[in-house]
Structure formats: C-alpha cells, structure tokens
Design an enzyme around this catalytic site. Structure first.
Site, PDB file in Angstrom:
ATOM      1  N   GLY A 260      31.064  30.132  34.963  1.00 46.03           N
ATOM      2  CA  GLY A 260      31.256  31.497  35.453  1.00 46.03           C
ATOM      3  C   GLY A 260      30.833  32.622  34.536  1.00 46.03           C
ATOM      4  O   GLY A 260      30.539  33.713  34.988  1.00 46.03           O
TER       5      GLY A 260
ATOM      6  N   ASP B 137      34.787  34.491  32.197  1.00 37.51           N
ATOM      7  CA  ASP B 137      34.513  35.324  33.364  1.00 37.51           C
ATOM      8  C   ASP B 137      35.777  36.059  33.799  1.00 37.51           C
ATOM      9  O   ASP B 137      35.774  37.272  33.993  1.00 37.51           O
ATOM     10  CB  ASP B 137      33.939  34.481  34.521  1.00 37.51           C
ATOM     11  CG  ASP B 137      34.756  33.219  34.817  1.00 37.51           C
ATOM     12  OD1 ASP B 137      35.794  32.983  34.153  1.00 37.51           O
ATOM     13  OD2 ASP B 137      34.353  32.471  35.720  1.00 37.51           O
TER      14      ASP B 137
ATOM     15  N   ASP C 112      43.098  34.515  34.850  1.00 42.81           N
ATOM     16  CA  ASP C 112      43.983  34.597  36.010  1.00 42.81           C
ATOM     17  C   ASP C 112      45.401  34.255  35.543  1.00 42.81           C
ATOM     18  O   ASP C 112      46.101  35.120  35.020  1.00 42.81           O
ATOM     19  CB  ASP C 112      43.426  33.635  37.071  1.00 42.81           C
ATOM     20  CG  ASP C 112      44.143  33.716  38.401  1.00 42.81           C
ATOM     21  OD1 ASP C 112      44.818  34.703  38.660  1.00 42.81           O
ATOM     22  OD2 ASP C 112      44.007  32.770  39.197  1.00 42.81           O
TER      23      ASP C 112
ATOM     24  N   PHE D 155      41.206  37.451  45.207  1.00 44.58           N
ATOM     25  CA  PHE D 155      40.062  36.613  44.884  1.00 44.58           C
ATOM     26  C   PHE D 155      38.776  37.444  44.837  1.00 44.58           C
ATOM     27  O   PHE D 155      38.510  38.244  45.731  1.00 44.58           O
ATOM     28  CB  PHE D 155      39.922  35.499  45.919  1.00 44.58           C
ATOM     29  CG  PHE D 155      38.887  34.482  45.536  1.00 44.58           C
ATOM     30  CD1 PHE D 155      39.191  33.486  44.622  1.00 44.58           C
ATOM     31  CD2 PHE D 155      37.610  34.538  46.077  1.00 44.58           C
ATOM     32  CE1 PHE D 155      38.230  32.558  44.248  1.00 44.58           C
ATOM     33  CE2 PHE D 155      36.638  33.611  45.705  1.00 44.58           C
ATOM     34  CZ  PHE D 155      36.950  32.623  44.800  1.00 44.58           C
ATOM     35  N   VAL D 156      38.007  37.252  43.768  1.00 36.94           N
ATOM     36  CA  VAL D 156      36.735  37.973  43.625  1.00 36.94           C
ATOM     37  C   VAL D 156      35.588  36.985  43.397  1.00 36.94           C
ATOM     38  O   VAL D 156      35.826  35.836  43.002  1.00 36.94           O
ATOM     39  CB  VAL D 156      36.781  38.973  42.438  1.00 36.94           C
ATOM     40  CG1 VAL D 156      37.678  40.153  42.736  1.00 36.94           C
ATOM     41  CG2 VAL D 156      37.204  38.280  41.150  1.00 36.94           C
TER      42      VAL D 156
ATOM     43  N   ARG E 200      27.392  33.177  42.963  1.00 37.24           N
ATOM     44  CA  ARG E 200      27.219  33.460  41.527  1.00 37.24           C
ATOM     45  C   ARG E 200      26.068  34.428  41.275  1.00 37.24           C
ATOM     46  O   ARG E 200      26.049  35.135  40.275  1.00 37.24           O
ATOM     47  CB  ARG E 200      26.945  32.159  40.754  1.00 37.24           C
ATOM     48  CG  ARG E 200      28.113  31.200  40.719  1.00 37.24           C
ATOM     49  CD  ARG E 200      27.879  30.134  39.655  1.00 37.24           C
ATOM     50  NE  ARG E 200      28.718  28.965  39.822  1.00 37.24           N
ATOM     51  CZ  ARG E 200      29.966  28.844  39.371  1.00 37.24           C
ATOM     52  NH1 ARG E 200      30.522  29.840  38.735  1.00 37.24           N
ATOM     53  NH2 ARG E 200      30.640  27.733  39.568  1.00 37.24           N
TER      54      ARG E 200
ATOM     55  N   ASP F 159      32.001  32.229  41.522  1.00 34.73           N
ATOM     56  CA  ASP F 159      31.623  31.628  42.804  1.00 34.73           C
ATOM     57  C   ASP F 159      32.794  31.478  43.757  1.00 34.73           C
ATOM     58  O   ASP F 159      33.960  31.570  43.357  1.00 34.73           O
ATOM     59  CB  ASP F 159      31.025  30.239  42.579  1.00 34.73           C
ATOM     60  CG  ASP F 159      32.088  29.209  42.213  1.00 34.73           C
ATOM     61  OD1 ASP F 159      32.944  29.512  41.356  1.00 34.73           O
ATOM     62  OD2 ASP F 159      32.092  28.112  42.799  1.00 34.73           O
TER      63      ASP F 159
ATOM     64  N   LYS G  17      43.384  39.499  35.630  1.00 35.71           N
ATOM     65  CA  LYS G  17      44.367  39.785  36.682  1.00 35.71           C
ATOM     66  C   LYS G  17      45.747  39.780  36.043  1.00 35.71           C
ATOM     67  O   LYS G  17      46.422  38.747  36.011  1.00 35.71           O
ATOM     68  CB  LYS G  17      44.320  38.695  37.756  1.00 35.71           C
ATOM     69  CG  LYS G  17      43.052  38.654  38.574  1.00 35.71           C
ATOM     70  CD  LYS G  17      43.150  37.506  39.579  1.00 35.71           C
ATOM     71  CE  LYS G  17      41.949  37.439  40.476  1.00 35.71           C
ATOM     72  NZ  LYS G  17      41.951  36.191  41.264  1.00 35.71           N
TER      73      LYS G  17
HETATM   74  P1  5GP Z   1      43.436  30.560  34.883  1.00 35.94           P
HETATM   75  O1  5GP Z   1      43.542  29.290  34.096  1.00 35.94           O
HETATM   76  O2  5GP Z   1      43.488  31.799  34.047  1.00 35.94           O
HETATM   77  O3  5GP Z   1      44.424  30.587  36.009  1.00 35.94           O
HETATM   78  O4  5GP Z   1      42.067  30.493  35.659  1.00 35.94           O
HETATM   79  C1  5GP Z   1      40.858  30.807  35.107  1.00 35.94           C
HETATM   80  C2  5GP Z   1      39.732  30.275  35.978  1.00 35.94           C
HETATM   81  O5  5GP Z   1      40.054  30.297  37.377  1.00 35.94           O
HETATM   82  C3  5GP Z   1      38.521  31.165  35.841  1.00 35.94           C
HETATM   83  O6  5GP Z   1      37.715  30.779  34.749  1.00 35.94           O
HETATM   84  C4  5GP Z   1      37.841  30.991  37.178  1.00 35.94           C
HETATM   85  O7  5GP Z   1      37.008  29.860  37.140  1.00 35.94           O
HETATM   86  C5  5GP Z   1      38.967  30.726  38.149  1.00 35.94           C
HETATM   87  N1  5GP Z   1      39.361  31.960  38.887  1.00 35.94           N
HETATM   88  C6  5GP Z   1      40.514  32.630  38.772  1.00 35.94           C
HETATM   89  N2  5GP Z   1      40.550  33.690  39.589  1.00 35.94           N
HETATM   90  C7  5GP Z   1      39.383  33.707  40.256  1.00 35.94           C
HETATM   91  C8  5GP Z   1      38.802  34.579  41.249  1.00 35.94           C
HETATM   92  O8  5GP Z   1      39.366  35.581  41.717  1.00 35.94           O
HETATM   93  N3  5GP Z   1      37.542  34.256  41.674  1.00 35.94           N
HETATM   94  C9  5GP Z   1      36.848  33.180  41.210  1.00 35.94           C
HETATM   95  N4  5GP Z   1      35.634  32.968  41.707  1.00 35.94           N
HETATM   96  N5  5GP Z   1      37.368  32.327  40.266  1.00 35.94           N
HETATM   97  C10 5GP Z   1      38.606  32.597  39.791  1.00 35.94           C
END
Ligand code: 5GP
Length: 176
Positions: A46, A101, A104, A153-154, A166, A160, A132
């Site tokens: 990403g 990228d 979350d 979600f973005v 992407r 992607d 976020k």
């Molecule tokens: P975390 O471990 O912080 O919950 O998640 C991180 C990963 O989740 C990011 O690197 C990404 O791959 C995916 N992710 C989280 N939120 C989004 C979103 O809104 N859109 C997309 N495309 N991927 C996300």
C-alpha cells in the site's frame, strides 16, 4: 463517484492537496534528519505511491528498502501474527523511518515497531499517509501523519479494495 467491484466511492482528498501535504512531510524529514541519511523502510504493497512521492521531495541523502508482512494464524490464543519479509539491510545504528499507507487499529504498526526495534536502530519513527485516530486501539507514536481521517474505508494512491484502486491518483472514501 466511481465504482470498484460492488462498492461506490466519492473523492475525498484530491491529488494536489495530497501531494502538497506529502511535500510538507518531506520538508519536516529534511529538517529533522539533516546530516543523518535516514533509511526509509516502506511497507508493501500500500505505501508504494506515498513513499515514491515522499522520497522525490526529500532533499537530504536518504536510502530506501521495502518489506512485506505475511499474515498467518498463530497457534492457540496468539491470534494473527505478522512477520516481516525482505528486511535484509543492516538496521543496527541506522536512523529508520517506517513508511505506511494507513494506520487503522495500530496492530500492524505495533508489531512492526517491535520487530524493527529488536534490530537495534539508532532511532525509529513512523510516517503514515493516513491515520484513523478513532479506530486506533494500540497507541503508537506517529511522527509524520499526512491526514488524520474519520473511521471510514478509503482507497486510492496505493490503497486497494480487494486488489483494485491502487492506481487512483487521489484518495476516495466509501460512499454513504
Ligand atoms: P491496522 O493493523 O492498523 O488495523 O491496519 C493497517 C492495515 O490495514 C493497512 O496497512 C491497510 O493495509 C489496511 N487498512 C486499514 N484501513 C484501511 C482502509 O480504509 N482502506 C484500505 N484500503 N486499507 C485499509
């Protein structure tokens, strides 16, 4: 409005705004790492467009390497474990900036930080294009944040939805 697979998305951050902000982050990095040649560790897939734009705008000497995380179910109660693939560079003594990228829940970043810190870098900071805050469950210090966004979600600019999107040159958000 655009459609990717079964979902509709609205434009959320246009390319000009996004790239102007990324240029600002590069300026901050130039300032913070003057004379230090940081090693950027970009997390695939990403972050590829974000890190390309960021690195084009960095004026000080810097290096880059790419990693992937493989995700597998751990045994027992450990749940999901992510392991770094492809980190062959010498990390010890380096000033490392991890490039993501989006942060979350923070689980991925916390895991990554732990594994990279174990390799004894001189310093370690995080740069993420998007964050976020409302979704973040594990507190991680994010030194360079492009945009703090709401918990929706973005996609686009490297991010992607099920493999697609992407290549979009700006950030789109799931339509209501
Ligand atoms: P975390 O471990 O912080 O919950 O998640 C991180 C990963 O989740 C990011 O690197 C990404 O791959 C995916 N992710 C989280 N939120 C989004 C979103 O809104 N859109 C997309 N495309 N991927 C996300």
């Amino acid at each position: 409005m655009i459609q990717i697979h079964d979902k509709h998305f609205d434009i959320f951050i246009d390319q000009e705004t996004l790239e102007a902000r990324i240029a600002k982050l590069a300026e901050q990095i130039d300032h913070d790492y003057a004379g230090r040649c940081p090693l950027l560790i970009a997390v695939l897939n990403g972050s590829f467009l974000f890190v390309a734009e960021l690195m084009k705008n960095i004026r000080i000497d810097c290096e880059i390497t790419f990693i992937r995380l493989n995700s597998y179910e751990g045994t027992g109660t450990t749940g999901k474990v992510k392991q770094i693939l492809g980190l062959s560079e010498e990390i010890s003594g380096r000033d490392v900036v991890i490039i993501e990228d989006i942060v979350d829940t923070g689980h991925t970043m916390a895991e990554l930080l732990g594994q990279v810190t174990a390799k004894k870098p001189r310093s370690i900071e995080i740069a993420t294009m998007l964050h976020k805050p409302e979704a973040t469950r594990i507190p991680v210090t994010l030194k360079y944040v492009g945009f703090a966004i709401e918990n929706k979600f973005v996609l686009g600019y490297g991010l992607d939805y099920d493999g697609l999107g992407r290549n979009l040159p700006c950030i789109y958000q799931l339509a209501e």
